[in-house]
Design an enzyme around this catalytic site. Structure first.
Site, PDB file in Angstrom:
ATOM      1  N   ASP A 129       0.812  -1.218   0.000  1.00 46.11           N
ATOM      2  CA  ASP A 129       0.000   0.000   0.000  1.00 46.11           C
ATOM      3  C   ASP A 129       0.850   1.275   0.000  1.00 46.11           C
ATOM      4  O   ASP A 129       0.401   2.335   0.441  1.00 46.11           O
ATOM      5  CB  ASP A 129      -0.956   0.030   1.215  1.00 46.11           C
ATOM      6  N   LYS A 180       2.642   1.961  -5.219  1.00 46.53           N
ATOM      7  CA  LYS A 180       3.426   1.462  -6.361  1.00 46.53           C
ATOM      8  C   LYS A 180       2.774   1.825  -7.689  1.00 46.53           C
ATOM      9  O   LYS A 180       3.467   2.076  -8.680  1.00 46.53           O
ATOM     10  CB  LYS A 180       3.604  -0.055  -6.240  1.00 46.53           C
ATOM     11  N   GLY A 197      -4.024  -4.215  -4.184  1.00 53.31           N
ATOM     12  CA  GLY A 197      -4.627  -3.260  -5.108  1.00 53.31           C
ATOM     13  C   GLY A 197      -3.763  -2.040  -5.314  1.00 53.31           C
ATOM     14  O   GLY A 197      -2.978  -1.662  -4.454  1.00 53.31           O
TER      15      GLY A 197
END
Length: 428
Positions: A13, A16, A40
């Site tokens: 998180d 990226k 995600g």
């Protein structure tokens, strides 16, 4: 031409997708080489926000070929859903390529993941319940289903039946669940054949030819260094290699192809799921970081555990990955704090550790040793040059760079695409 890796330096998180997007117009291929839809990336383009779980974030950049390579485990339902959602918003998804050797997450993987985690009770690892671990376990046990198997119904049926012969015994006799029908699984997987046909290929050969043609290849890690199966806080990790070494095995390109390793790191630290976290905050400071940084999982929606920046962790990530550049994100979240503590070492039973303890028990009991830096109150979201930042913010960046093991080449000062201060060229 260079092959560039982007990975996370902490527990994920870190942003990226933002770093990939920053380089998007300068690369030709963006490759996801590990993990699945258990992580995600949130990418903001103008007024549009995109939450990607399985697809490489390069799919949002026109002209880039996004690749899901052999090291990924693919949930075909999620893949279809993401492609349809992006296509419905006008994104060209026809460029996607998927490795024939990538393994498939099936219905029984998801079921086993959820019931096993519940069975563990207080010993839960904190998985997302999306079948990632069981799919990788089948891969290692050599009983997995690969994308290419979907194009041979006979082979597919044989493999599914063989897998369920044992797994149904576990579901029924241990977990008191109903058996899963092989026919249901086979029928479901075959339904994706038409969708997959135009995108499946030998991605290793594709990427090799791209390098031969002087194309720039960007590797985008799912998860992050501290969740790596070998180098993370085991067993509270993911089931794949999210570090630089995983880019080679997960794609089919040789190790010497990597010329740049960019590690994304937050100006503080977060974690989702169980496991040790020395700088974790349980007070109003943790609530401040969570609220200001909107620290809720892109995939799960779970509130993230929040803590201060951990310099020994940054040095570990720099060493394990061979980091050439750090991208520091979410510096703007710290605006308004009077002082900003940074963990510079750990105290373990009265002994000072400058580096992360190799013993997991020691790390679990590590107490952070902090150095405090003066904060700033100015809004920094409009900064585009280092000199635009308040002096205390500049000093904070310089201090982190000195203690983190590699240069800081870019700093995120807001969620939008252009809210970045670039200090060094990431490809130079």
């Amino acid at each position: 031409m260079p092959a560039v890796l982007i990975t996370g330096a902490q527990w994920g998180d870190e942003g990226k997708g933002r770093a990939t997007d920053l380089l998007g117009s300068r690369v030709d291929y963006v490759v996801k080489f590990n993990g699945g839809n258990n992580a995600g990336h949130t990418v903001v383009v103008g007024e549009e926000k995109y939450a990607l779980h399985l697809l490489p974030s390069g799919i949002l950049t026109p002209g880039v070929t996004p690749v899901i390579s052999n090291g990924v485990v693919v949930d075909l339902e999620v893949l279809k859903g993401e492609l349809e959602a992006l296509g419905g918003r006008g994104v060209d998804v026809s460029r996607l390529k998927v490795s024939a050797n990538a393994h498939v997450i099936t219905a029984y993987h998801r079921t086993l993941d959820k019931v096993t985690e519940r069975f563990l009770g207080k010993r839960q690892i904190g998985t997302t319940g999306r079948g990632i671990g069981p799919a990788y376990a089948d891969k290692i046990n050599r009983v997995g289903i690969r994308i290419q198997d979907i194009f041979d119904e006979g082979i597919l049926r044989q493999k599914v039946e063989a897998a369920l012969e044992f797994k149904n015994q576990v579901l029924v006799k241990i977990y008191n669940r109903r058996a899963i029908s092989a026919d249901e699984v086979v029928e479901d997987l075959l339904s994706y054949r038409e969708m997959l046909a135009p995108m499946v290929c030998d991605t290793g050969l594709l990427l090799h030819n791209a390098m031969e043609d002087n194309k720039t290849v960007l590797f985008e890690a799912g998860q992050a260094t501290m969740l790596d199966i070998d180098h993370g806080t085991y067993p509270f990790v993911t089931s794949s290699n999210a570090t630089a070494g995983g880019a080679s095995t997960g794609s089919g390109l040789p190790p010497h192809a990597l010329t740049r390793v960019i590690s994304v790191i937050k100006a503080y630290t977060t974690r989702v799921g169980a496991g040790p976290f020395p700088t974790e905050l349980f007070d109003e400071s943790g609530d401040f970081l969570r609220k200001q940084g909107f620290e809720f999982g892109t995939t799960t929606g779970r509130p993230r555990r929040c803590g201060w920046y951990d310099a020994p962790m940054a040095r570990f990530s720099a060493r394990i990955n061979g980091v050439t550049d750090f991208v520091l994100t979410k510096l703007d979240v710290l605006s308004g704090l009077e002082t900003i503590p940074v963990c510079v070492a750990y105290d373990v039973n009265g002994v000072r550790h400058e580096e992360m303890p190799v013993n997991q028990s020691d790390y679990h009991h590590a107490v952070p040793i902090y150095e405090e830096f003066p904060g700033w109150t100015e809004d920094i979201t409009g900064a585009r040059k280092f000199e635009d930042l308040p002096q205390n913010a500049q000093d904070y960046i310089v201090a982190l760079e000195k203690m983190s093991g590699s240069r800081i080449s870019a700093v995120g000062v807001g969620p939008e695409r252009e809210q970045v201060v670039v200090l060094h060229d990431l490809l130079d």
